[in-house]
Every structure is written in structure tokens, then in C-alpha cells.
Design a protein around this motif. Structure first.
Motif, short mmCIF file in Angstrom:
data_model
loop_
_atom_site.label_atom_id
_atom_site.label_comp_id
_atom_site.label_asym_id
_atom_site.label_seq_id
_atom_site.Cartn_x
_atom_site.Cartn_y
_atom_site.Cartn_z
N HIS A 106 -12.77 3.53 -3.52
CA HIS A 106 -12.05 2.56 -2.70
C HIS A 106 -10.65 3.11 -2.48
N ASN A 107 -10.22 3.20 -1.23
CA ASN A 107 -8.89 3.75 -0.97
C ASN A 107 -7.86 2.69 -0.58
N LYS A 108 -8.26 1.40 -0.58
CA LYS A 108 -7.30 0.33 -0.32
C LYS A 108 -7.60 -0.87 -1.22
N SER A 115 -3.59 2.58 -6.07
CA SER A 115 -3.59 3.18 -4.74
C SER A 115 -4.98 3.63 -4.31
N TRP A 116 -5.75 4.18 -5.24
CA TRP A 116 -7.08 4.72 -4.95
C TRP A 116 -7.87 4.70 -6.25
N ARG A 118 -11.96 5.50 -8.02
CA ARG A 118 -13.35 5.95 -7.95
C ARG A 118 -14.00 5.54 -9.26
#
Length: 146
Positions: A106-108, A115-116, A118
Motif C-alpha cells: 500500500h503506498n497511501k 508512508s508505504w 508491504r
């Protein structure tokens, strides 16, 4: 089977102490204990602190239950994840043992300061005996409490 979630994340914080507080907030929000943590400043963006940490799931779950519970957990940190279908294989060293790998990123995320992120859900059978886990931040033992 036993399962664990291996997290790789970038926090928008100035130091490790603040990242540890955010990881504690993630631990409280998800209700799953974090059993190890490692940090490294991002080389591309020095304002971000990279972290790898591990959450344990309840003992003796089915693969389906572990995937479902992981989806519930990641939804607590944000929505609109990119996930990859679970991969089920046999352990090459012990062919009777089934291994699961399920991951996404997820990057947002909606979690403040994150911030990011995984995640990777894995069977924990090897790790419970003190086997190593290797990540971008080096090799460490995942069952080592800090």
C-alpha cells in the motif's frame, strides 16, 4: 499451522524512537504482538525511515483463516491495497510440510506517519525453531524478542 506477518514499511519520522512508537500503535490497533524490529534510513529519501518488523498470528489456524485475518488486519492500516494471490508450496527440505506465502503493498495508507507498507504472510513453522529471516535490512532471527 502457525503464521506470521512480515512487514516492510517506510515511516515519515525523524528518528527510530518515533518509529518504535508508530509500530506500537500498529501493534495496538491490530491486536498482534510485534516480535522483532529493524530500522534503516532510506537512501532515496532520507526523510523516510525504513523498518522491518514481524507480527505473529494465533496458533493453529487454517491457511484460509490466516489469509482472511491478514486481510482484516491490513484494512486497519488503510484501504485499496494491492495484494497477490496466496502461493502454496511444499517445503523443499520437508516435502510433507506445506508453506504459504501471501503478500501485498500500500503506498497511501491512512495510518498517520506511515508512508508505504508491504506485508507478507508466511507459515511460521521454520521460524518458530529460530531459523533466520533475510530482508533488505540484513539477516536476523524472527523469534528474537527485543
Amino acid at each position: 499451522m502457525k503464521f506470521q506477518i512480515i512487514w516492510n514499511a517506510f515511516f515519515n519520522v525523524k528518528n527510530e524512537e518515533k518509529a518504535v512508537r508508530l509500530i506500537s500503535q500498529i501493534e495496538n490497533r491490530t491486536g498482534h504482538t510485534i516480535v522483532s524490529k529493524q530500522f534503516e534510513r532510506s537512501k532515496r529519501d532520507p526523510s523516510l525511515l525504513g523498518a522491518t518488523f514481524v507480527s505473529k498470528l494465533k496458533d493453529d489456524m487454517t491457511m484460509e483463516a490466516a489469509v482472511f485475518q491478514t486481510l482484516q488486519i491490513i484494512n486497519m492500516l488503510g484501504t485499496a491495497w494491492t495484494v497477490y494471490s496466496p502461493s502454496i508450496t511444499n517445503d523443499p527440505e520437508n516435502p510433507s510440510q506445506v508453506l504459504l506465502s501471501f503478500e501485498g503493498f500500500h503506498n497511501k495508507p491512512t495510518f498517520t506517519g506511515l508512508s508505504w507498507v508491504r506485508f507478507q504472510l508466511e507459515t511460521d513453522t521454520k521460524h518458530e525453531y529460530g531459523w533466520e529471516h533475510t530482508s533488505a535490512y540484513g539477516t536476523y532471527f524472527v523469534n528474537q524478542l527485543e
